[in-house]
Write a protein that holds these residues in place. Structure first.
Motif, PDB file in Angstrom:
ATOM      1  N   LEU A  43       0.828  -1.203   0.000  1.00 53.57           N
ATOM      2  CA  LEU A  43       0.000   0.000   0.000  1.00 53.57           C
ATOM      3  C   LEU A  43       0.865   1.257   0.000  1.00 53.57           C
ATOM      4  O   LEU A  43       0.553   2.233  -0.689  1.00 53.57           O
ATOM      5  N   LEU A  44       1.966   1.239   0.738  1.00 52.42           N
ATOM      6  CA  LEU A  44       2.897   2.367   0.731  1.00 52.42           C
ATOM      7  C   LEU A  44       3.491   2.551  -0.664  1.00 52.42           C
ATOM      8  O   LEU A  44       3.636   3.679  -1.152  1.00 52.42           O
ATOM      9  N   ASN A  45       3.803   1.452  -1.321  1.00 51.61           N
ATOM     10  CA  ASN A  45       4.316   1.529  -2.684  1.00 51.61           C
ATOM     11  C   ASN A  45       3.293   2.175  -3.617  1.00 51.61           C
ATOM     12  O   ASN A  45       3.652   2.986  -4.468  1.00 51.61           O
ATOM     13  N   LEU A 104       3.729   9.645  -6.783  1.00 53.80           N
ATOM     14  CA  LEU A 104       4.675  10.765  -6.749  1.00 53.80           C
ATOM     15  C   LEU A 104       5.773  10.645  -7.798  1.00 53.80           C
ATOM     16  O   LEU A 104       6.440  11.630  -8.105  1.00 53.80           O
ATOM     17  N   LEU A 105       5.989   9.453  -8.331  1.00 50.34           N
ATOM     18  CA  LEU A 105       7.049   9.225  -9.308  1.00 50.34           C
ATOM     19  C   LEU A 105       6.508   9.389 -10.723  1.00 50.34           C
ATOM     20  O   LEU A 105       5.318   9.239 -10.960  1.00 50.34           O
ATOM     21  N   PRO A 106       7.407   9.666 -11.672  1.00 49.41           N
ATOM     22  CA  PRO A 106       6.935   9.756 -13.059  1.00 49.41           C
ATOM     23  C   PRO A 106       6.388   8.410 -13.529  1.00 49.41           C
ATOM     24  O   PRO A 106       6.864   7.357 -13.116  1.00 49.41           O
ATOM     25  N   SER A 107       5.379   8.473 -14.401  1.00 49.09           N
ATOM     26  CA  SER A 107       4.782   7.232 -14.891  1.00 49.09           C
ATOM     27  C   SER A 107       5.733   6.529 -15.847  1.00 49.09           C
ATOM     28  O   SER A 107       6.682   7.120 -16.348  1.00 49.09           O
ATOM     29  N   GLY A 125      12.700   3.850 -14.947  1.00 48.67           N
ATOM     30  CA  GLY A 125      13.490   3.182 -13.925  1.00 48.67           C
ATOM     31  C   GLY A 125      13.037   3.364 -12.501  1.00 48.67           C
ATOM     32  O   GLY A 125      12.955   2.399 -11.745  1.00 48.67           O
ATOM     33  N   TYR A 126      12.724   4.582 -12.113  1.00 52.07           N
ATOM     34  CA  TYR A 126      12.404   4.817 -10.713  1.00 52.07           C
ATOM     35  C   TYR A 126      11.124   4.104 -10.290  1.00 52.07           C
ATOM     36  O   TYR A 126      11.075   3.484  -9.232  1.00 52.07           O
ATOM     37  N   SER A 127      10.092   4.178 -11.108  1.00 56.58           N
ATOM     38  CA  SER A 127       8.838   3.527 -10.723  1.00 56.58           C
ATOM     39  C   SER A 127       8.966   2.005 -10.771  1.00 56.58           C
ATOM     40  O   SER A 127       8.477   1.303  -9.886  1.00 56.58           O
ATOM     41  N   VAL A 128       9.652   1.487 -11.796  1.00 55.47           N
ATOM     42  CA  VAL A 128       9.849   0.037 -11.883  1.00 55.47           C
ATOM     43  C   VAL A 128      10.728  -0.439 -10.738  1.00 55.47           C
ATOM     44  O   VAL A 128      10.452  -1.448 -10.088  1.00 55.47           O
ATOM     45  N   LEU A 129      11.801   0.309 -10.471  1.00 50.83           N
ATOM     46  CA  LEU A 129      12.729  -0.084  -9.412  1.00 50.83           C
ATOM     47  C   LEU A 129      12.048  -0.082  -8.051  1.00 50.83           C
ATOM     48  O   LEU A 129      12.223  -1.011  -7.267  1.00 50.83           O
ATOM     49  N   LEU A 130      11.243   0.927  -7.768  1.00 50.89           N
ATOM     50  CA  LEU A 130      10.539   0.976  -6.491  1.00 50.89           C
ATOM     51  C   LEU A 130       9.572  -0.194  -6.358  1.00 50.89           C
ATOM     52  O   LEU A 130       9.555  -0.888  -5.337  1.00 50.89           O
TER      53      LEU A 130
END
Length: 160
Positions: A59-61, A67-70, A136-141
């Motif tokens: 849920l936090l994710n 907040l991250l780019p799509s 990268g950022y959204s996939v990595l998270l």
């Protein structure tokens, strides 16, 4: 829970991890459903604790993803194969070097694949930065959170 059921839960989790890397596949939901299946079958306090922790992390994710780019893989200029190599390296790295290996595997594999594809160190670094901005950022998270859930489940099964 029998051994075959544990193998089936593990297989669903692996499919969920792959689903994180493939757009349109609900990888997080598959992993959460596998943990729920395990917790409903193995009704120990540890299993319920892992389920509660997994639910909170996922849920936090979802909240942080807003907040991250799509994800826009076509804008990065890197082929889809590069992103898949990064995801597979992150999964392997997470289990080779617990926790931080996922991050190192993802970024390192994308840089390595792009350097091989483009030929120079500078071009590889530039491509890595554009891939991280585009997807990268959204996939990595998402992958990192799912790996933490799978790691917690695996730890509970082995040492619990």
């Amino acid at each position: 829970m029998s051994g075959w059921q544990l193998v089936a839960v593990g297989a669903v989790m692996v499919l969920g991890l792959v689903g994180v890397l493939v757009p349109g596949v609900p990888g997080q939901a598959m992993i959460w459903a596998a943990v729920l299946w395990w917790a409903l079958t193995d009704t120990t306090p540890l299993a319920w604790g892992v389920l509660i922790g997994a639910t909170c992390l996922l849920l936090l994710n979802q909240a942080l993803k807003a907040l991250l780019p799509s994800r826009r893989p076509q804008e990065s200029g890197a082929p889809r194969k590069t992103l898949m190599v990064g995801g597979v390296a992150a999964i392997a790295g997470f289990f080779v070097v617990p926790v931080i290996g996922g991050l190192l595997g993802y970024v390192g594999a994308i840089y390595g694949a792009e350097r091989l594809r483009l030929g120079t160190r500078r071009a590889g670094w530039t491509s890595l930065k554009s891939v991280m901005r585009a997807t990268g950022y959204s996939v990595l998270l998402e992958l990192f959170v799912c790996l933490l859930v799978v790691g917690a489940w695996l730890g509970a099964v082995i040492w619990g």
